[in-house]
Design a protein around this motif. Structure first.
Motif, PDB file in Angstrom:
ATOM      1  N   ALA A 102     -33.115   7.603  18.589  1.00 15.53           N
ATOM      2  CA  ALA A 102     -32.373   8.494  19.487  1.00 15.53           C
ATOM      3  C   ALA A 102     -31.792   9.710  18.773  1.00 15.53           C
ATOM      4  N   ARG A 103     -31.587   9.628  17.450  1.00 13.14           N
ATOM      5  CA  ARG A 103     -30.975  10.787  16.768  1.00 13.14           C
ATOM      6  C   ARG A 103     -31.851  12.030  16.870  1.00 13.14           C
ATOM      7  N   TRP A 104     -33.149  11.855  17.085  1.00 13.46           N
ATOM      8  CA  TRP A 104     -34.009  13.034  17.231  1.00 13.46           C
ATOM      9  C   TRP A 104     -33.999  13.567  18.654  1.00 13.46           C
ATOM     10  N   ALA A 105     -33.481  12.787  19.602  1.00 12.57           N
ATOM     11  CA  ALA A 105     -33.393  13.268  20.984  1.00 12.57           C
ATOM     12  C   ALA A 105     -32.193  14.186  21.168  1.00 12.57           C
ATOM     13  N   GLU A 106     -31.119  13.946  20.397  1.00 10.29           N
ATOM     14  CA  GLU A 106     -29.893  14.741  20.543  1.00 10.29           C
ATOM     15  C   GLU A 106     -30.149  16.242  20.413  1.00 10.29           C
ATOM     16  N   PRO A 107     -30.790  16.679  19.306  1.00  9.75           N
ATOM     17  CA  PRO A 107     -31.016  18.135  19.190  1.00  9.75           C
ATOM     18  C   PRO A 107     -31.874  18.683  20.335  1.00  9.75           C
ATOM     19  N   LEU A 108     -32.815  17.893  20.825  1.00 10.35           N
ATOM     20  CA  LEU A 108     -33.653  18.359  21.946  1.00 10.35           C
ATOM     21  C   LEU A 108     -32.797  18.562  23.189  1.00 10.35           C
ATOM     22  N   MET A 109     -31.885  17.620  23.446  1.00 14.13           N
ATOM     23  CA  MET A 109     -31.048  17.761  24.636  1.00 14.13           C
ATOM     24  C   MET A 109     -30.098  18.944  24.492  1.00 14.13           C
ATOM     25  N   GLN A 110     -29.652  19.222  23.244  1.00 12.12           N
ATOM     26  CA  GLN A 110     -28.808  20.419  23.045  1.00 12.12           C
ATOM     27  C   GLN A 110     -29.596  21.697  23.319  1.00 12.12           C
ATOM     28  N   LEU A 111     -30.887  21.686  22.980  1.00 12.07           N
ATOM     29  CA  LEU A 111     -31.698  22.895  23.217  1.00 12.07           C
ATOM     30  C   LEU A 111     -31.880  23.172  24.713  1.00 12.07           C
ATOM     31  N   LEU A 112     -31.643  22.180  25.553  1.00  7.71           N
ATOM     32  CA  LEU A 112     -31.707  22.415  27.006  1.00  7.71           C
ATOM     33  C   LEU A 112     -30.625  23.392  27.462  1.00  7.71           C
ATOM     34  N   ASP A 113     -29.593  23.587  26.612  1.00  7.37           N
ATOM     35  CA  ASP A 113     -28.516  24.543  26.919  1.00  7.37           C
ATOM     36  C   ASP A 113     -28.668  25.852  26.162  1.00  7.37           C
ATOM     37  N   HIS A 114     -29.775  26.024  25.468  1.00 11.05           N
ATOM     38  CA  HIS A 114     -29.956  27.223  24.647  1.00 11.05           C
ATOM     39  C   HIS A 114     -29.927  28.478  25.524  1.00 11.05           C
ATOM     40  N   PRO A 115     -29.333  29.580  24.991  1.00 11.27           N
ATOM     41  CA  PRO A 115     -29.274  30.797  25.815  1.00 11.27           C
ATOM     42  C   PRO A 115     -30.639  31.369  26.212  1.00 11.27           C
ATOM     43  N   GLN A 116     -31.686  31.107  25.416  1.00 14.18           N
ATOM     44  CA  GLN A 116     -32.994  31.670  25.779  1.00 14.18           C
ATOM     45  C   GLN A 116     -33.779  30.724  26.675  1.00 14.18           C
ATOM     46  N   LEU A 117     -34.270  31.272  27.802  1.00 10.73           N
ATOM     47  CA  LEU A 117     -35.059  30.469  28.743  1.00 10.73           C
ATOM     48  C   LEU A 117     -36.279  29.848  28.074  1.00 10.73           C
ATOM     49  N   GLN A 118     -36.944  30.623  27.220  1.00  7.40           N
ATOM     50  CA  GLN A 118     -38.161  30.141  26.558  1.00  7.40           C
ATOM     51  C   GLN A 118     -37.877  28.860  25.757  1.00  7.40           C
ATOM     52  N   VAL A 119     -36.705  28.797  25.131  1.00  5.92           N
ATOM     53  CA  VAL A 119     -36.337  27.620  24.337  1.00  5.92           C
ATOM     54  C   VAL A 119     -36.017  26.439  25.260  1.00  5.92           C
TER      55      VAL A 119
END
Lengths: 279, 235
Positions: free
Chosen positions: A201-218
């Motif tokens: 699960a530790r690798w899922a955390e950064p992915l879920m944070q990227l769902l809030d990234h300011p860039q739509l593409q990310v």
């Protein structure tokens, strides 16, 4: 993120509907390259099972030439489309030629070949992918001087390693430093691969944070990556991401189809009802 | 002395019209779309939201679609009148709005969109919309022909080339099923058996490359089991 934002893709999508026989015929001729380009895409899109599809696409892949930056036409566009199609046919007979394309000087072709080898889950490709990525984020992952691209198509190569699924320590150690790459899309691809390989699960955390990234593409890339893994604990964060419903639906399809082995506490039924409300 | 009357809706419409950037347009549209219209629906507000559908600003269009859906039947005529065959984007958003409102006046457009729109997300919205037209208030003799047209359109949509459209067709068929129940035991069948066998095909089709479609069709069949049994017994 599975090549969803592919600059070449739109051209072919605008074509007229054709039959399989016509697609094969268009690929066989070599006078009109736009016809070949479309035919290669068509055979992949429709996952052709015709016995001639594989040999014709392999011949098209071989048609590539050394790149000439001065030339107006990008000759390798057809070879790249053939490489993409070969991944979709699901025929292991394409693997040797795709492996050779991983060492081509055209990084766009290496990218297409890497994705297809991932789709084919070609374990033979792991050694070459590791070799090409061995110099790490500062080498393979360094920006090129002549374009916004990196030295290697890291995103496609990392994703391929995850899709192929060999979870050996050597593979994991090579991917890990890419989770700290400057570019969020590379971090996303690295986390996706590690999550697929380790299920940690530790690798899922950064992915879920990227769902809030300011860039739509990310945000889109993180959606596709969580979907490819089928990480069901991401159900709520996916639903609340600021992005098109079309992409959320693709991600949720992944949670249904790939997700059973990750977390049984979120049932497929919960994902289906979330999908219904996004239509 | 009278205090100055403040017209918040008027100000909000003005804010949309004056918006100078994509961001401010999105923000102003979202505010207008979520406004409380009090006693009467403001036609100017509807016209303004419809206009936003044509601005080529997806964020603002999403907000405007939500606003129009919330306004409901009052918004249908202005949307239909605004349809411009030369503005594909606006038309696609109009389909989404009409699908959400569920008014039968949108039926022609929804049928046409599911059958032939080039955008999968538009066909997807149309399929969902065809399953959820609000027929309850209509005279009896009108209800069944409309439901039959929805069924026909959705059955044709089962063969769509995009998985997400087939998924939406399944959801549409499930939602439509109660409308197809025979009025009383012994009455002639109204298409429920056809609907059920379409779902059965989708739930087991080995050529279906999206297993999520199989799964969703199986779920729909499971939920419809009581209805289907009733028609089987009498029809």
């Amino acid at each position: 993120m599975a090549g969803t934002i592919d600059p070449d893709a739109g051209i072919s999508a605008a074509g007229e509907p054709i039959t399989e026989a016509e697609a094969l015929q268009r690929l066989r001729q070599s006078e009109d390259q736009s016809q070949q380009y479309y035919a290669a895409w068509w055979l992949g899109r429709n996952r052709s099972r015709h016995p001639e599809a594989l040999p014709l696409l392999l011949a098209t892949l071989r048609q590539r030439r050394p790149r000439d930056p001065g030339a107006g036409v990008e000759e390798n566009a057809i070879a790249r489309n053939a490489a993409r199609a070969l991944g979709k046919l699901g025929d292991a007979g394409a693997i040797p030629e795709l492996l050779a394309a991983l060492d081509d000087e055209d990084d766009g072709l290496r990218e297409a070949a890497a994705r297809s080898l991932g789709e084919l889950q070609a374990t033979e490709a792991v050694a070459v992918l590791l070799r090409r990525l061995a110099s790490g984020p500062a080498g393979a992952g360094a920006p090129r001087l002549d374009s916004p691209r990196l030295q290697e198509p890291c995103e496609a190569m990392l994703e391929a390693l995850g899709a192929i699924g060999i979870a050996e320590p050597g593979v994991i150690t090579l991917i890990e430093p890419f989770t700290a790459h400057d570019r969020p899309l590379i971090r996303s691809a690295a986390c996706r691969a590690l999550l697929q390989l380790s299920g940690e699960a530790r690798w899922a955390e950064p992915l879920m944070q990227l769902l809030d990234h300011p860039q739509l593409q990310v945000r889109r890339a993180a959606l596709m990556d969580l979907g490819a893994v089928g990480w069901r604990p991401a159900l709520e964060p996916i639903c609340h991401t600021l992005a098109e419903n079309s992409l959320k639906l693709i991600a949720l399809r992944g949670l249904v189809e790939q997700g059973a082995h990750h977390d049984a506490t979120i049932q497929a039924g919960a994902v289906l009802s979330a999908m219904d409300s996004l239509l | 002395m009278r205090s100055v009357e403040i017209d918040p809706i008027g100000e909000r419409i003005e804010a949309v019209r004056q918006a100078a950037s994509a961001q401010t347009l999105l923000a102003a549209t979202a505010v207008l779309a979520t406004s409380d219209h009090g006693n009467g629906v403001n036609n100017e507000a509807i016209a303004c939201l419809v206009e936003v559908l044509g601005f080529n600003n997806p964020g603002a269009a999403v907000a405007a679609v939500d606003g129009l859906i919330a306004l409901g039947p009052e918004a249908v005529e202005p949307i239909l009148e605004s349809l411009d065959p030369r503005n594909y984007g606006a038309r696609a958003w109009a389909v989404r709005a009409l699908a959400g409102i569920g008014d039968v006046r949108g039926l022609d457009l929804l049928e046409e969109a599911l059958a032939s729109d080039i955008g999968p997300s538009v066909r997807r919205a149309a399929a969902r919309g065809l399953g959820q037209l609000r027929l309850a208030g209509l005279p009896r003799e009108q209800r069944h022909p409309i439901a039959a047209r929805c069924l026909e359109a959705l059955l044709a949509g089962c063969g769509d080339g995009e998985w997400v459209v087939r998924y939406a067709v399944v959801v549409g068929l499930e939602a439509l099923a109660p409308e197809l129940q025979p009025e009383q035991p012994g009455a002639p069948p109204r298409g429920l058996a056809q609907l059920r066998s379409a779902l059965e095909r989708l739930s087991t089709d080995p050529a279906e490359d999206a297993s999520v479609v199989n799964l969703r069709a199986a779920l729909a069949l499971q939920r419809l089991a009581p209805l289907s049994a009733a028609e089987g017994a009498h029809g």
